[in-house]
Design a protein around this motif. Sequence first.
Motif, short mmCIF file in Angstrom:
data_model
loop_
_atom_site.label_atom_id
_atom_site.label_comp_id
_atom_site.label_asym_id
_atom_site.label_seq_id
_atom_site.Cartn_x
_atom_site.Cartn_y
_atom_site.Cartn_z
N LYS A 337 48.33 -22.92 -16.34
CA LYS A 337 48.39 -21.99 -17.47
C LYS A 337 49.81 -21.49 -17.75
O LYS A 337 50.06 -20.83 -18.74
CB LYS A 337 47.44 -20.81 -17.24
N ARG A 338 50.73 -21.78 -16.86
CA ARG A 338 52.17 -21.49 -17.01
C ARG A 338 52.47 -20.01 -17.29
O ARG A 338 53.08 -19.66 -18.30
CB ARG A 338 52.76 -22.37 -18.12
N PRO A 339 52.12 -19.11 -16.38
CA PRO A 339 52.43 -17.70 -16.61
C PRO A 339 53.92 -17.40 -16.65
O PRO A 339 54.35 -16.37 -17.17
CB PRO A 339 51.77 -17.00 -15.40
N TYR A 340 54.73 -18.31 -16.11
CA TYR A 340 56.18 -18.12 -16.02
C TYR A 340 56.92 -18.51 -17.30
O TYR A 340 58.12 -18.26 -17.42
CB TYR A 340 56.71 -19.00 -14.88
N ILE A 341 56.24 -19.11 -18.27
CA ILE A 341 56.92 -19.84 -19.34
C ILE A 341 57.79 -18.94 -20.21
O ILE A 341 58.86 -19.36 -20.68
CB ILE A 341 55.90 -20.62 -20.20
N LEU A 342 57.41 -17.69 -20.42
CA LEU A 342 58.23 -16.79 -21.24
C LEU A 342 59.58 -16.49 -20.60
O LEU A 342 60.54 -16.15 -21.28
CB LEU A 342 57.49 -15.48 -21.50
N LEU A 343 59.64 -16.63 -19.28
CA LEU A 343 60.88 -16.37 -18.57
C LEU A 343 61.66 -17.65 -18.29
O LEU A 343 62.62 -17.63 -17.52
CB LEU A 343 60.58 -15.66 -17.24
N TYR A 344 61.27 -18.74 -18.92
CA TYR A 344 61.93 -20.02 -18.68
C TYR A 344 63.42 -19.93 -19.04
O TYR A 344 64.28 -20.40 -18.30
CB TYR A 344 61.26 -21.13 -19.50
N ASP A 345 63.72 -19.33 -20.19
CA ASP A 345 65.11 -19.09 -20.60
C ASP A 345 65.27 -17.58 -20.71
O ASP A 345 65.07 -16.99 -21.77
CB ASP A 345 65.38 -19.78 -21.94
N TYR A 468 60.61 -27.73 -23.72
CA TYR A 468 60.19 -27.86 -25.11
C TYR A 468 59.21 -26.75 -25.50
O TYR A 468 59.37 -26.10 -26.54
CB TYR A 468 59.54 -29.22 -25.33
N VAL A 469 58.21 -26.50 -24.66
CA VAL A 469 57.21 -25.47 -24.96
C VAL A 469 57.86 -24.10 -25.03
O VAL A 469 57.58 -23.32 -25.96
CB VAL A 469 56.08 -25.50 -23.91
N ALA A 470 58.73 -23.78 -24.10
CA ALA A 470 59.39 -22.47 -24.11
C ALA A 470 60.22 -22.30 -25.37
O ALA A 470 60.18 -21.24 -26.02
CB ALA A 470 60.27 -22.32 -22.87
N ASN A 471 60.96 -23.31 -25.76
CA ASN A 471 61.77 -23.23 -26.97
C ASN A 471 60.90 -23.01 -28.21
O ASN A 471 61.26 -22.22 -29.10
CB ASN A 471 62.61 -24.50 -27.13
N CYS A 472 59.77 -23.70 -28.26
CA CYS A 472 58.84 -23.51 -29.39
C CYS A 472 58.33 -22.07 -29.43
O CYS A 472 58.21 -21.48 -30.52
CB CYS A 472 57.67 -24.48 -29.28
N ILE A 473 58.03 -21.51 -28.27
CA ILE A 473 57.55 -20.12 -28.22
C ILE A 473 58.62 -19.16 -28.74
O ILE A 473 58.34 -18.28 -29.57
CB ILE A 473 57.12 -19.74 -26.79
N TYR A 474 59.84 -19.31 -28.26
CA TYR A 474 60.92 -18.42 -28.69
C TYR A 474 61.14 -18.52 -30.20
O TYR A 474 61.30 -17.51 -30.88
CB TYR A 474 62.23 -18.76 -27.96
N ASN A 475 61.12 -19.74 -30.73
CA ASN A 475 61.32 -19.92 -32.17
C ASN A 475 60.19 -19.26 -32.96
O ASN A 475 60.43 -18.61 -34.00
CB ASN A 475 61.39 -21.41 -32.52
N LEU A 476 58.95 -19.44 -32.49
CA LEU A 476 57.81 -18.82 -33.18
C LEU A 476 57.90 -17.30 -33.15
O LEU A 476 57.66 -16.64 -34.16
CB LEU A 476 56.50 -19.27 -32.52
N LEU A 477 58.26 -16.74 -32.00
CA LEU A 477 58.34 -15.28 -31.89
C LEU A 477 59.43 -14.72 -32.79
O LEU A 477 59.27 -13.62 -33.36
CB LEU A 477 58.56 -14.87 -30.43
N GLU A 478 60.52 -15.44 -32.95
CA GLU A 478 61.56 -14.99 -33.89
C GLU A 478 61.02 -14.91 -35.31
O GLU A 478 61.27 -13.94 -36.04
CB GLU A 478 62.75 -15.94 -33.83
N GLU A 479 60.25 -15.93 -35.70
CA GLU A 479 59.67 -15.94 -37.05
C GLU A 479 58.63 -14.84 -37.21
O GLU A 479 58.59 -14.14 -38.23
CB GLU A 479 59.02 -17.30 -37.32
N VAL A 480 57.75 -14.71 -36.20
CA VAL A 480 56.68 -13.73 -36.29
C VAL A 480 57.21 -12.31 -36.33
O VAL A 480 56.71 -11.46 -37.08
CB VAL A 480 55.70 -13.91 -35.11
#
Length: 519
Positions: A337-345, A468-480
């Motif tokens: 489930k990757r609980p760490y993913i938000l802290l990837y970068d 890739y997944v972490a970068n997509c999350i950061y980009n989406l959160l910027e837009e949202v």
Amino acid sequence: MKPTAYFCMEFAIHQPLKTYAGGLGFLAGSHFRAAKRLNQPLVGVSILWSYGYYDQLRDKEGYMKVEYIRKYYDFLEDINLKIPITINNNTIWVKAYKLEEDVFNTCPVYFLTTDIPENDDFGRSITHKLYEANNIIHIAQEMVLGMAGYEVIKECENVEIYHLNEPHGLPLIFKLIEEHGLDYCKEHVVFTTHTPLPEGNETQDINLLKSMGFFGNVDVKLAERLGGNPFNYTVCALRACKRANAVSKRHKEVCDDMWKHVKDKCEIIAITNAQDKYYWQDPIIRDAAKKYDIDLLRERKMELKEILFEEVADQTGKIFKKDRLTVVWARRFTAYKRPYILLYDEPRLMELLKKKKIQVIWAGKPHPNDNNMIATFNWIVSKTRGMKRATILTGYELKLSKLLKQGSDIWLNTPKLRHEASGTSGMTASMNASIHMSTLDGWHVEWAAMYPDDSFTIGDGVRDDDAYVANCIYNLLEEVADIYDTEDWWFKCCNCVNHIVEYFDAERMAREYAEKMYR
């Protein structure tokens, strides 16, 4: 109409009854609330865990610690029934209690315990802890559920169909074979699988099971013909049951591929999981969304955020603000489930927290013996301790889950592709105007296809590496973050609240089980 007996290791029915670990229990609880409202003849069989799953507390430094605190319930009825079963050539006595329908407005559930004076220390320990790591005790728990559960149902109910929700209660099948034959099983037992990975489906040494009495008086050669050697629980259920179901359309595709080598298996259909809106959904949010009263929806959402933030402040000493986009990652703590993913970068996350008015909350329980995930949880504790607008909460049970779903703006779901059978937490978040942001797996595949504007999808559904997944999350959160708290945002929330219950409410799911599995 005769009832169906629903065997499940865990039921998340209400906060005071701590007999669950996670999604499997949440699903069972929603099913039993919905079935009660629909007047469906359904009765549950489960285990009364003396210490529950575990209590997730904090040590003196604020890190997660596992505690076992004995539970007491005065709302369960003692039905004066004790059943003897044989485990390891020893007699184990199993006592039954009943949760009546009027306590929490559910179908009735029989809860079984071995923690009684008639048993020795080993016998009493069988029903101490949900998902016990000791393999011998774990197998004994399955025997209690399947064997003693069958005897209790035979004594108390006139049942037509038996439903194994996951194969933990598999000894039920061998009781039925022993008494009625395999053909009877294939007409009267149905099975739900929740596990999309081969290694996640339990296997045991067949000789160990035989020596413990797992197969009762059934010839081990027949058991091997059904489940193989090593003995695979899921394969046995697929060969011995009338019908099986996966818990999302994507999961059915995975199951068909995963079990294509199994000869003589039953049909596998898809019944997508759902959750009970009457338990999870805030009524003011519901009514405001129906009328597209954006002002009322926003006002209520801000009130719910303040209630959640009181819990955040109480646990962590951090003050969150209701005008910030609140992102929540909360579910069972496990690697896929990757609980760490938000802290990837971490620098990228820090920039979002600072510049985009975002705040983040984590929550969830690792298995008490999963040291890697406990270390991940405590790593997030240490990472967020000095990080403004980010924190992690303990005690992820029904009460906290509801607070988080009602108080969040984004419900973040990040499983590795083809690892999530369904996942249901985002359904109840969406019922409360929290927009689901997920990789393209589980139920989200169907949700995103039905209403693509009511959620956010992470990635392309093909590439799945963490970077890739972490970068997509950061980009989406910027837009949202740029559209949060605008008229467009609250209109999107209204659509989300209204559309989610069209298909992902538990009453639809309960009807599908009745029509496609039990009939």
